[in-house]
Scaffold this active site. Sequence first.
Site, PDB file in Angstrom:
ATOM      1  N   LYS B 135     -71.226   0.641 -17.747  1.00  0.00           N
ATOM      2  CA  LYS B 135     -72.573   1.102 -18.099  1.00  0.00           C
ATOM      3  C   LYS B 135     -73.634   0.642 -17.097  1.00  0.00           C
ATOM      4  O   LYS B 135     -74.709   1.246 -17.006  1.00  0.00           O
ATOM      5  CB  LYS B 135     -72.966   0.526 -19.472  1.00  0.00           C
ATOM      6  N   GLU B 159     -69.045   9.226 -17.335  1.00  0.00           N
ATOM      7  CA  GLU B 159     -68.943   9.727 -18.712  1.00  0.00           C
ATOM      8  C   GLU B 159     -68.524   8.631 -19.684  1.00  0.00           C
ATOM      9  O   GLU B 159     -68.946   8.624 -20.837  1.00  0.00           O
ATOM     10  CB  GLU B 159     -67.943  10.893 -18.769  1.00  0.00           C
ATOM     11  N   VAL B 162     -70.933   5.847 -22.284  1.00  0.00           N
ATOM     12  CA  VAL B 162     -71.402   5.995 -23.671  1.00  0.00           C
ATOM     13  C   VAL B 162     -70.391   6.815 -24.463  1.00  0.00           C
ATOM     14  O   VAL B 162     -69.967   7.883 -24.022  1.00  0.00           O
ATOM     15  CB  VAL B 162     -72.780   6.701 -23.723  1.00  0.00           C
ATOM     16  N   GLU B 219     -65.097  -9.014 -29.399  1.00  0.00           N
ATOM     17  CA  GLU B 219     -64.689  -9.832 -28.260  1.00  0.00           C
ATOM     18  C   GLU B 219     -64.693 -11.311 -28.643  1.00  0.00           C
ATOM     19  O   GLU B 219     -65.330 -11.704 -29.632  1.00  0.00           O
ATOM     20  CB  GLU B 219     -65.677  -9.654 -27.100  1.00  0.00           C
ATOM     21  N   LYS B 234     -76.410   1.129 -23.182  1.00  0.00           N
ATOM     22  CA  LYS B 234     -76.116   2.548 -23.372  1.00  0.00           C
ATOM     23  C   LYS B 234     -77.409   3.345 -23.566  1.00  0.00           C
ATOM     24  O   LYS B 234     -77.553   4.450 -23.024  1.00  0.00           O
ATOM     25  CB  LYS B 234     -75.193   2.728 -24.578  1.00  0.00           C
ATOM     26  N   GLY B 328     -60.475   4.215 -29.082  1.00  0.00           N
ATOM     27  CA  GLY B 328     -59.319   3.576 -28.447  1.00  0.00           C
ATOM     28  C   GLY B 328     -59.418   3.607 -26.945  1.00  0.00           C
ATOM     29  O   GLY B 328     -60.244   4.325 -26.367  1.00  0.00           O
TER      30      GLY B 328
END
Lengths: 349, 349
Positions: B135, B159, B162, B219, B234, B328
């Site tokens: 990003k 692409e 986001v 995380e 984003k 995923g």
Amino acid sequence: MRIDLALVGFGNVGRRFARLLEEQRSQLLADHDLDCRIIGIATGRHGAAFRAGGIDGVAAADLVEAGRPLDDVHDGTAARLPARALDVIALAARSAAGARVVVETTTLNIRDGRPAIDHVEAALAAGCHVVTANKGPAAFAYDDLRARADAGGLSFLFEGAVMDGVPIFNFVRETLPTVKVLGFRGVINSTTNHILTALETGEAFEPALARMQALGIAEADPALDVDGWDAAAKAAALANVLMGAGITPHDVRRTGIGPGSAARAAAARASGRRLRLVASATRGAVPVVEPVELPEHDLLGGLEGTANALVLRTDLLDEIAICQLGGGLVHTAYALLSDLVTVRRRMRA
Amino acid sequence: MRIDLALVGFGNVGRRFARLLEEQRSQLLADHDLDCRIIGIATGRHGAAFRAGGIDGVAAADLVEAGRPLDDVHDGTAARLPARALDVIALAARSAAGARVVVETTTLNIRDGRPAIDHVEAALAAGCHVVTANKGPAAFAYDDLRARADAGGLSFLFEGAVMDGVPIFNFVRETLPTVKVLGFRGVINSTTNHILTALETGEAFEPALARMQALGIAEADPALDVDGWDAAAKAAALANVLMGAGITPHDVRRTGIGPGSAARAAAARASGRRLRLVASATRGAVPVVEPVELPEHDLLGGLEGTANALVLRTDLLDEIAICQLGGGLVHTAYALLSDLVTVRRRMRA
């Protein structure tokens, strides 16, 4: 680049398109090097006109909306007054030197998709690209028309056939390369969604339908919507284009809504569910259009009024949904305009 | 057509991309005349490799996943073992004759977007196209990188920044010509959405977060997510690309979620509403990321778990929403692959 347009059909959608073309003229030129000129217009009830030097689309729309025939804008020195859509297509094909596009906006004939299919066939045979808002060609004859277009190096585009201007066909074709669509489910008919929303509050079917007609949401003859034919035509177009189904709307397993839907819609709502007319399909199976009770948190269950949504099931990206939360004539007009930009982009390629 | 790739970053996303490239190899060749060859790989912790004749991406992924360095696949006869990402980019730029693409998949540095921006700058300066799932470049330096890419006739695509592989940037660019995006609102961070969904059932924040970490959803250091930085990055990328905002994530008005969100989420749910971390922006104003109580029937309110959605407010089509209902690693890998197809398509134009 100049592109000459022949408009076949000049009803609400066709006239809104002619006005939108003017509103977006400078942007189309600046961003896409696209300069559209209308040279022919064919209508069912307002006559026809041809003018190789260009017709003022806004003036033509004003004329028709004032109840006058298009004959006034016809260039009598160039050609006899054209009598039919096919005449206008032939005149446009003969006249223009560069790229020609037939913009088809006649209404759907659910029996066999004609004469819209005739118009597309004639246009492609005459070397014209086709953009249409009519569901018939893709719903009844997609494979054949696609093959004819490909053989002629021509475009055959119909973004407006499903969810108006919100991209579905362009979305899959342009932004999902190598992705395989495995199935879809959607709420893709606004009139039935409006009626079902009304029924949920306890209104009976006939008064709800009459109110929708009074508000201009439902047609005078609402059979195409409430019997599920409109959704079936869209489902057939989606299945043909996205999953190679090779079917017609008559192959779709179809159940509409009616007086019996009122109690069911109200009962569903009372138990925290929503009754919606859902079009669904799985690759290799026949699409289904039927009222389905959905959990309220389901994406399709939450849609109200004119909101439409289509959920695509894919191999690589699981489920993706596209939702049209507003609606209106300009959406369908925009679909035609976006297809014209696609025609133009392909000319650069 | 052969395209040579230099992979900068070879973590979960980069390795899944290398495998996806093999899985889709025949389809990319058949449908898009695209034959991708990996010639360089740079990693932070697993060494680097360069091989002008091509590296087996799947074997390289297997090697790294077995805990071994990439040095084994390096072609020592051609070049000294490259030490840094910039070395691999330079080798790729010098070596390949045809089209070269740097595939950037390092992780976001929320302080200033570097070194990802350095990688993009170096790639463009060396005449390589760039596709990235990071990003940072679009969130911190979009205008500058766009200008550099344009000046060199190169692509700069992202692409995956986001909603992973679900098309947002490609959607607007390719399928909404002349449409102006006036604003957006979205649920675009999965971790916080998972946690908020858990809090609604009465779970406390810390145990919910710990459970998400145990499940691999959050995380080890979840600050980027729960403090709203990921959503802010984003939002900045979306505002920069779709509305010319020229901002960084630090300009976004940002409120994250924390222990105080638990009672609020549960209370909202009890009263038929949903607490969601919403990123929103209006053209000309600074984007906002904050927890918002939404009606349950709101499209964003109904999203659970990994589901993401973005509602675009437009001039011609009112509101359009795109929803990612699954999720995923393969989604992000697909984003890179779809960007490669865009690079290829532009070469035909």
